[in-house]
Motif scaffolding. Structure first.
Motif, PDB file in Angstrom:
ATOM      1  N   LEU A  42     -26.388 -21.279   3.583  1.00 22.14           N
ATOM      2  CA  LEU A  42     -26.369 -21.499   5.020  1.00 22.14           C
ATOM      3  C   LEU A  42     -25.275 -20.663   5.681  1.00 22.14           C
ATOM      4  CD1 LEU A  42     -27.697 -23.055   7.298  1.00 22.14           C
ATOM      5  CD2 LEU A  42     -26.098 -24.911   6.869  1.00 22.14           C
ATOM      6  N   LEU A  43     -24.123 -20.601   5.065  1.00 21.90           N
ATOM      7  CA  LEU A  43     -23.041 -19.774   5.595  1.00 21.90           C
ATOM      8  C   LEU A  43     -23.450 -18.301   5.616  1.00 21.90           C
ATOM      9  CD1 LEU A  43     -20.132 -19.661   6.607  1.00 21.90           C
ATOM     10  CD2 LEU A  43     -19.397 -19.478   4.245  1.00 21.90           C
ATOM     11  N   ARG A  44     -24.104 -17.830   4.559  1.00 21.93           N
ATOM     12  CA  ARG A  44     -24.600 -16.446   4.542  1.00 21.93           C
ATOM     13  C   ARG A  44     -25.656 -16.230   5.618  1.00 21.93           C
ATOM     14  NH1 ARG A  44     -24.175 -17.309  -0.944  1.00 21.93           N
ATOM     15  NH2 ARG A  44     -26.414 -17.670  -1.199  1.00 21.93           N
ATOM     16  N   ALA A  45     -26.463 -17.242   5.896  1.00 18.15           N
ATOM     17  CA  ALA A  45     -27.484 -17.115   6.941  1.00 18.15           C
ATOM     18  C   ALA A  45     -26.840 -16.879   8.306  1.00 18.15           C
ATOM     19  CB  ALA A  45     -28.372 -18.358   6.971  1.00 18.15           C
ATOM     20  N   PHE A  46     -25.774 -17.600   8.616  1.00 21.60           N
ATOM     21  CA  PHE A  46     -25.052 -17.367   9.870  1.00 21.60           C
ATOM     22  C   PHE A  46     -24.542 -15.929   9.925  1.00 21.60           C
ATOM     23  CE2 PHE A  46     -24.561 -22.047  10.172  1.00 21.60           C
ATOM     24  CZ  PHE A  46     -24.867 -22.212  11.513  1.00 21.60           C
ATOM     25  N   ARG A  47     -23.894 -15.493   8.864  1.00 25.57           N
ATOM     26  CA  ARG A  47     -23.338 -14.134   8.808  1.00 25.57           C
ATOM     27  C   ARG A  47     -24.433 -13.079   8.900  1.00 25.57           C
ATOM     28  NH1 ARG A  47     -21.570 -12.567   3.193  1.00 25.57           N
ATOM     29  NH2 ARG A  47     -23.813 -12.290   3.109  1.00 25.57           N
ATOM     30  N   GLY A  52     -26.683  -8.601   9.799  1.00 18.65           N
ATOM     31  CA  GLY A  52     -27.718  -7.992   8.972  1.00 18.65           C
ATOM     32  C   GLY A  52     -27.722  -8.562   7.563  1.00 18.65           C
ATOM     33  N   ILE A  53     -28.902  -8.665   6.995  1.00 22.45           N
ATOM     34  CA  ILE A  53     -29.061  -9.187   5.639  1.00 22.45           C
ATOM     35  C   ILE A  53     -28.714  -8.077   4.658  1.00 22.45           C
ATOM     36  CG2 ILE A  53     -30.678 -10.185   3.981  1.00 22.45           C
ATOM     37  CD1 ILE A  53     -32.261 -11.285   6.405  1.00 22.45           C
ATOM     38  N   HIS A  54     -27.786  -8.348   3.775  1.00 27.49           N
ATOM     39  CA  HIS A  54     -27.293  -7.365   2.813  1.00 27.49           C
ATOM     40  C   HIS A  54     -28.449  -6.806   1.989  1.00 27.49           C
ATOM     41  CE1 HIS A  54     -25.108  -5.755  -0.666  1.00 27.49           C
ATOM     42  NE2 HIS A  54     -24.114  -5.594   0.195  1.00 27.49           N
ATOM     43  N   SER A  55     -28.359  -5.520   1.656  1.00 24.49           N
ATOM     44  CA  SER A  55     -29.452  -4.864   0.930  1.00 24.49           C
ATOM     45  C   SER A  55     -29.712  -5.488  -0.440  1.00 24.49           C
ATOM     46  CB  SER A  55     -29.170  -3.370   0.773  1.00 24.49           C
ATOM     47  OG  SER A  55     -27.996  -3.167   0.020  1.00 24.49           O
ATOM     48  N   GLN A  56     -28.681  -6.055  -1.068  1.00 25.44           N
ATOM     49  CA  GLN A  56     -28.858  -6.708  -2.365  1.00 25.44           C
ATOM     50  C   GLN A  56     -28.564  -8.202  -2.251  1.00 25.44           C
ATOM     51  OE1 GLN A  56     -26.454  -4.512  -5.129  1.00 25.44           O
ATOM     52  NE2 GLN A  56     -27.754  -2.707  -5.002  1.00 25.44           N
ATOM     53  N   ARG A  81     -27.520 -17.203  27.600  1.00 26.11           N
ATOM     54  CA  ARG A  81     -28.206 -17.619  26.382  1.00 26.11           C
ATOM     55  C   ARG A  81     -28.933 -16.417  25.779  1.00 26.11           C
ATOM     56  NH1 ARG A  81     -29.091 -22.435  24.677  1.00 26.11           N
ATOM     57  NH2 ARG A  81     -28.444 -23.317  26.663  1.00 26.11           N
ATOM     58  N   LEU A  82     -28.812 -16.263  24.471  1.00 31.01           N
ATOM     59  CA  LEU A  82     -29.461 -15.167  23.764  1.00 31.01           C
ATOM     60  C   LEU A  82     -30.162 -15.741  22.536  1.00 31.01           C
ATOM     61  CD1 LEU A  82     -29.907 -12.111  23.450  1.00 31.01           C
ATOM     62  CD2 LEU A  82     -27.762 -12.021  22.194  1.00 31.01           C
ATOM     63  N   THR A  83     -31.461 -15.495  22.440  1.00 38.05           N
ATOM     64  CA  THR A  83     -32.258 -15.927  21.295  1.00 38.05           C
ATOM     65  C   THR A  83     -32.746 -14.685  20.576  1.00 38.05           C
ATOM     66  OG1 THR A  83     -32.965 -17.889  22.520  1.00 38.05           O
ATOM     67  CG2 THR A  83     -34.249 -17.295  20.568  1.00 38.05           C
ATOM     68  N   PHE A  84     -32.529 -14.621  19.274  1.00 36.97           N
ATOM     69  CA  PHE A  84     -32.888 -13.430  18.509  1.00 36.97           C
ATOM     70  C   PHE A  84     -33.166 -13.794  17.067  1.00 36.97           C
ATOM     71  CE2 PHE A  84     -28.403 -14.051  18.393  1.00 36.97           C
ATOM     72  CZ  PHE A  84     -27.980 -13.655  17.135  1.00 36.97           C
ATOM     73  N   GLN A  85     -33.696 -12.834  16.310  1.00 39.60           N
ATOM     74  CA  GLN A  85     -34.006 -13.025  14.891  1.00 39.60           C
ATOM     75  C   GLN A  85     -33.531 -11.820  14.097  1.00 39.60           C
ATOM     76  OE1 GLN A  85     -38.246 -13.518  14.143  1.00 39.60           O
ATOM     77  NE2 GLN A  85     -38.685 -13.486  16.305  1.00 39.60           N
ATOM     78  N   ARG A  86     -33.426 -12.022  12.825  1.00 39.81           N
ATOM     79  CA  ARG A  86     -33.052 -10.939  11.915  1.00 39.81           C
ATOM     80  C   ARG A  86     -34.000 -10.990  10.736  1.00 39.81           C
ATOM     81  NH1 ARG A  86     -29.392  -6.736  12.537  1.00 39.81           N
ATOM     82  NH2 ARG A  86     -27.861  -8.160  13.396  1.00 39.81           N
ATOM     83  N   ARG A  87     -34.508  -9.826  10.353  1.00 35.77           N
ATOM     84  CA  ARG A  87     -35.357  -9.728   9.172  1.00 35.77           C
ATOM     85  C   ARG A  87     -34.668  -8.842   8.149  1.00 35.77           C
ATOM     86  NH1 ARG A  87     -37.769  -5.015   8.330  1.00 35.77           N
ATOM     87  NH2 ARG A  87     -37.753  -3.511  10.013  1.00 35.77           N
ATOM     88  N   LYS A  88     -35.084  -8.927   6.918  1.00 40.18           N
ATOM     89  CA  LYS A  88     -34.554  -8.082   5.852  1.00 40.18           C
ATOM     90  C   LYS A  88     -35.163  -6.701   5.997  1.00 40.18           C
ATOM     91  CE  LYS A  88     -32.786  -7.295   1.665  1.00 40.18           C
ATOM     92  NZ  LYS A  88     -32.517  -5.880   1.826  1.00 40.18           N
TER      93      LYS A  88
END
Length: 105
Positions: A42-47, A52-56, A81-88
């Protein structure tokens, strides 16, 4: 800046996890749990949502790398307010709430 919501469709051990952080008096939210329940994920998800999701990333043990996704809603001190998503991925990983690519700035 503060998080109002974190939604994890697919990341680490989570599938469709939805966490809301309502504004209250002290406005402090504590997440706790037994060992191996996903606190570090969960902590990594916040970061990873913010940077950005780390390559490895080690967070593909339930979901394939291509399906990793994290969504969030933040509010600035001014109330914006800002709503956004991050993908690998390697580029264009920041998306708006509809899934359209947005610039990192």
């Amino acid at each position: 800046m503060r998080f109002d919501r974190l939604h994890i469709p697919a990341f680490g051990p989570f599938t469709n996890l939805d966490l809301k952080f309502p504004v209250q008096g002290g406005d402090l939210h504590v997440i706790y749990g037994s060992n191996e329940t996903g606190k570090s994920s969960l902590l990594r998800a916040f970061r990873d949502l913010l940077f950005g999701i780390h390559s490895q990333s080690p967070d593909n043990f339930v979901h394939d790398y291509k399906k990793l996704r994290i969504e969030g809603e933040i509010v600035s001190q001014a109330g914006e307010r800002l709503t956004f998503q991050r993908r690998k991925g390697n580029k264009n990983t920041l998306l708006d709430e509809s899934g359209n690519i947005v610039g990192e700035d």
